[in-house]
Design a protein around this motif. Structure first.
Motif, PDB file in Angstrom:
ATOM      1  N   MET A 122      27.955  47.543  44.677  1.00 66.48           N
ATOM      2  CA  MET A 122      28.701  48.422  43.769  1.00 66.48           C
ATOM      3  C   MET A 122      30.195  48.426  44.068  1.00 66.48           C
ATOM      4  N   PHE A 123      30.588  47.903  45.252  1.00 65.27           N
ATOM      5  CA  PHE A 123      31.999  47.821  45.615  1.00 65.27           C
ATOM      6  C   PHE A 123      32.600  46.452  45.291  1.00 65.27           C
ATOM      7  N   SER A 124      31.909  45.659  44.472  1.00 71.14           N
ATOM      8  CA  SER A 124      32.392  44.346  44.036  1.00 71.14           C
ATOM      9  C   SER A 124      32.961  44.452  42.627  1.00 71.14           C
ATOM     10  N   LYS A 125      34.238  44.162  42.478  1.00 71.75           N
ATOM     11  CA  LYS A 125      34.841  44.199  41.141  1.00 71.75           C
ATOM     12  C   LYS A 125      34.219  43.150  40.224  1.00 71.75           C
TER      13      LYS A 125
ATOM     14  N   LEU B 221      31.824  51.261  41.378  1.00 73.00           N
ATOM     15  CA  LEU B 221      32.647  51.869  42.419  1.00 73.00           C
ATOM     16  C   LEU B 221      33.838  51.012  42.821  1.00 73.00           C
ATOM     17  N   GLY B 222      33.706  49.686  42.760  1.00 72.30           N
ATOM     18  CA  GLY B 222      34.841  48.824  43.086  1.00 72.30           C
ATOM     19  C   GLY B 222      36.024  49.103  42.178  1.00 72.30           C
ATOM     20  N   LEU B 223      35.738  49.248  40.889  1.00 75.28           N
ATOM     21  CA  LEU B 223      36.807  49.528  39.920  1.00 75.28           C
ATOM     22  C   LEU B 223      37.335  50.949  40.084  1.00 75.28           C
TER      23      LEU B 223
ATOM     24  N   ASP C 283      37.430  45.857  46.696  1.00 74.51           N
ATOM     25  CA  ASP C 283      36.705  44.678  46.254  1.00 74.51           C
ATOM     26  C   ASP C 283      36.091  43.956  47.446  1.00 74.51           C
ATOM     27  N   PHE C 284      34.780  44.007  47.519  1.00 76.50           N
ATOM     28  CA  PHE C 284      34.006  43.342  48.562  1.00 76.50           C
ATOM     29  C   PHE C 284      32.962  42.461  47.888  1.00 76.50           C
TER      30      PHE C 284
END
Length: 189
Positions: free
Chosen positions: A113-116, A132-134, A139-140
């Protein structure tokens, strides 16, 4: 702030001190005594090339806002392409369930969810997954995930008497199939 470049951090080190890392924990005798639930962290922006967090992240951020701030701090202090090495108990294993200090399950799906990139794909597909990334401007990318079988499942896997598909199906139906999950992520900046 600790002013260094190309740092390697071992966060939540406990009594295990890794050479060539700054070993950090709230307790004991690490190189740096620091509570990872306080902010800001004492490292400069874009100064870290690697973070090791083995059996740590599941203990942090019982409050969602604190957990999200931890993710933002990891992102802030890391350089582009920094590697994050995470090991956690599998969320359906007794080792996760019985420990009252485990405050949240850590899953590959949750970290994705932390990946754009994933967030944008979900938006384009109309998927209702939280981006969540956005939202957090982090960005992971998860680069690998290894599920470590436990007990009788490990024996069956080692004896090659169960396939990966069968092991994965068992994990959907039973607890204690996998003991740990080892996750590697890379920071994208």
């Amino acid at each position: 702030m600790i002013n260094q470049e190309n740092l390697k951090l071992h966060l939540g080190c406990g009594h295990k001190i890794l050479p060539d890392y700054i070993n950090v924990d709230k307790y004991g005798n690490p190189d740096v005594v620091f509570d990872l639930e306080t902010f800001p962290w004492p490292w400069e922006n874009d100064s870290v090339v690697e973070i090791v967090m083995h059996h740590v992240l599941e203990h942090l951020g019982q409050d969602t806002n604190t957990y999200l701030k931890i993710i933002q701090e990891i992102y802030r202090i890391c350089k582009n392409q920094a590697v994050i090495d995470i090991q956690v108990p599998h969320h359906r294993h007794d080792n996760f369930i019985i420990d009252p200090t485990h405050v949240r399950p850590i899953t590959v799906e949750g970290l994705t969810m932390f990946s754009k990139k994933a967030n944008l794909q979900w938006q384009a597909a109309g998927v209702a997954t939280t981006t969540l990334g956005l939202y957090l401007d982090v960005d992971f990318e998860v680069t690998s995930a290894t599920y470590v079988p436990d007990g009788e499942w490990a024996s069956r896997w080692n004896e090659k008497s169960i396939t990966l598909d069968e092991l994965s199906q068992a994990a959907r139906n039973f607890n204690n199939v996998f003991g740990e999950v080892h996750i590697k992520m890379v920071v994208i900046k």
